[in-house]
Design an enzyme around this catalytic site. Structure first.
Site, PDB file in Angstrom:
ATOM      1  N   THR A  13      45.098  31.711  41.471  1.00 47.29           N
ATOM      2  CA  THR A  13      46.500  31.701  41.885  1.00 47.29           C
ATOM      3  C   THR A  13      46.657  31.980  43.368  1.00 47.29           C
ATOM      4  OG1 THR A  13      47.224  32.336  39.700  1.00 47.29           O
ATOM      5  CG2 THR A  13      48.732  32.852  41.481  1.00 47.29           C
ATOM      6  N   TYR A  27      53.231  27.349  37.940  1.00 45.07           N
ATOM      7  CA  TYR A  27      52.655  26.744  39.148  1.00 45.07           C
ATOM      8  C   TYR A  27      51.293  26.215  38.773  1.00 45.07           C
ATOM      9  CZ  TYR A  27      50.113  31.101  38.822  1.00 45.07           C
ATOM     10  OH  TYR A  27      49.351  32.118  38.343  1.00 45.07           O
ATOM     11  N   THR A  93      42.682  35.639  38.845  1.00 41.68           N
ATOM     12  CA  THR A  93      42.682  37.012  38.354  1.00 41.68           C
ATOM     13  C   THR A  93      42.266  37.129  36.883  1.00 41.68           C
ATOM     14  OG1 THR A  93      45.033  36.838  37.860  1.00 41.68           O
ATOM     15  CG2 THR A  93      44.434  37.773  39.995  1.00 41.68           C
ATOM     16  N   ASP A  94      42.293  35.997  36.152  1.00 40.78           N
ATOM     17  CA  ASP A  94      42.031  36.095  34.706  1.00 40.78           C
ATOM     18  C   ASP A  94      40.635  36.621  34.386  1.00 40.78           C
ATOM     19  OD1 ASP A  94      44.559  35.206  34.301  1.00 40.78           O
ATOM     20  OD2 ASP A  94      44.021  33.248  33.487  1.00 40.78           O
ATOM     21  N   LYS A 166      42.239  43.581  34.416  1.00 43.81           N
ATOM     22  CA  LYS A 166      43.607  43.059  34.477  1.00 43.81           C
ATOM     23  C   LYS A 166      44.372  43.607  33.283  1.00 43.81           C
ATOM     24  CE  LYS A 166      46.113  38.683  35.080  1.00 43.81           C
ATOM     25  NZ  LYS A 166      45.964  37.210  35.223  1.00 43.81           N
ATOM     26  N   GLU A 287      32.183  56.468  13.827  1.00 40.46           N
ATOM     27  CA  GLU A 287      32.742  55.363  13.042  1.00 40.46           C
ATOM     28  C   GLU A 287      31.685  54.532  12.307  1.00 40.46           C
ATOM     29  OE1 GLU A 287      35.866  54.749  12.395  1.00 40.46           O
ATOM     30  OE2 GLU A 287      37.064  55.663  13.988  1.00 40.46           O
TER      31      GLU A 287
HETATM   32  N1  LIG Z   1      46.725  34.986  38.683  1.00 42.17           N
HETATM   33  C1  LIG Z   1      45.721  34.113  38.452  1.00 42.17           C
HETATM   34  O1  LIG Z   1      44.899  33.930  39.313  1.00 42.17           O
HETATM   35  C2  LIG Z   1      45.669  33.449  37.097  1.00 42.17           C
HETATM   36  C3  LIG Z   1      44.925  32.159  36.989  1.00 42.17           C
HETATM   37  N2  LIG Z   1      45.029  31.655  35.636  1.00 42.17           N
HETATM   38  C4  LIG Z   1      43.461  32.295  37.312  1.00 42.17           C
HETATM   39  O2  LIG Z   1      42.810  33.202  36.874  1.00 42.17           O
HETATM   40  O3  LIG Z   1      42.935  31.453  37.989  1.00 42.17           O
END
Ligand SMILES: NC(=O)C[C@H](N)C(=O)O
Length: 330
Positions: A13, A27, A93-94, A166, A287
């Site tokens: 992103t 986007y 970020t994923d 995340k 457990e």
């Molecule tokens: N905020 C992001 O970067 C999400 C995106 N789907 C990615 O990981 O490339």
């Protein structure tokens, strides 16, 4: 002379673009090339001599083991160059937390490696990518960032790539470590509060220069009504280890226990992790009788991070006791 920082761009992103300024969540990721990202933040020139390399241009949900290996080898090669003082990686970020942990485990350098992404595309109002990138470059240019393992610079915080995750996908404060950030970055300066206690980079027994493939490790999600279908299918498709994304303390539904014992008997490693939201903490023989079943626990690593460590560890050992030692130490 200014410190030299190389920005390795992989997409996400932070390189995304939307149709309108109000599009903060709708986007396309991985659109803007690295030279344009750099040109968009002229202030970078004040903290470092920066150059960019476009390694990939992908959304990080599709970051494969091959991407990890290619990126890791490039980071390692750059870190060996005398004319490189720090490395920044722009990343979706994923799966940023997976790549950060992977590099933290396998790249032998004390030079700063800082991973950065953004939650909003650059075209959005209050886009967070510009400041995150500035912070990441400033952090990577600083001598005080050396030897602290791979860092993640997001939302003014410096977190350890080992345990940052995340935690929410719709806020700029998305990245948190269950054990708190290592420091803050404010107006281009690092402020440190703590250090990583786990083995990383120069103190790691794993070395990307000697790893050419990663064994398959699968993740199966636990819930109250779970069947053993996914576990068996993962093993049948060649998984050398299965991460059980368990409830609570990595607990295992009784319907699944027989299949997991059987798979372990066939040589597949069974690693109990937890999918609790704020970070799990799986204890051995709590457990489930891990000693008796010859299973491994993932300690505080979430399932996706446990997958990374298991893949790396299995390049060196297939002994469950060794695996468990590695899960305590890294
Ligand atoms: N905020 C992001 O970067 C999400 C995106 N789907 C990615 O990981 O490339």
């Amino acid at each position: 002379a200014q410190p030299n920082v190389v920005i390795l761009a992989t997409g996400g992103t932070i390189a995304g673009a939307g149709a309108e300024a109000t599009n903060s969540a709708t986007y396309q990721a991985a659109k803007v090339p690295v030279d344009k990202l750099i040109a968009g933040v002229p202030e970078l020139a004040k903290v470092a001599a920066v150059r960019g390399e476009q390694v990939f241009q992908i959304a990080s949900e599709s970051f494969t083991n091959d991407h990890l290996l290619t990126l890791g080898k490039r980071v390692s090669a750059l870190a060996k160059q005398a004319d490189v003082d720090g490395i920044v990686i722009t990343h979706g970020t994923d799966t940023l937390e997976e790549t950060a942990y992977f590099l933290n485990l396998v790249v032998h350098t004390d030079k700063p490696i800082v991973i950065v992404g953004s939650m909003r595309p650059g075209t959005a109002m209050s886009a967070d990518g510009m400041l995150n990138l500035y912070n990441a470059v400033a952090a990577a240019a600083a001598k005080d960032a050396r030897g602290k393992g791979v860092l993640v610079a997001m939302n003014d915080e410096l977190n350890s790539g080992r345990d940052v995750s995340k935690m929410i996908n719709i806020q700029t404060s998305a990245f948190k470590s269950p054990w708190g950030p290592l420091g803050m970055i404010v107006e281009g300066r690092n402020y440190w509060f703590r250090l990583p206690a786990k083995r990383h980079t120069v103190n790691s027994e794993f070395d990307i220069d000697k790893i050419d493939s990663l064994p398959l490790v699968g993740i199966a999600y636990g819930h109250g009504n779970v069947a053993d279908t996914a576990y068996k299918a993962l093993a049948a498709s060649g998984a050398k280890a299965i991460i059980h994304a368990g409830t609570g303390n990595g607990s295992v539904a009784k319907n699944v226990v027989p299949a997991l014992r059987e798979l372990r008997g066939q040589g597949v490693q069974v690693i109990r992790s937890s999918h609790v939201n704020a970070g799990g903490f799986v204890l051995r023989n709590a457990e489930q009788p891990d000693d008796q079943y010859d299973w491994v626990v993932a300690h505080d690593l979430n399932p996706q991070k446990a997958r990374i460590l298991a893949s790396v560890a299995l390049t060196k050992t297939s002994d469950s006791k060794e695996l468990q030692r590695i899960f305590w130490e890294y």
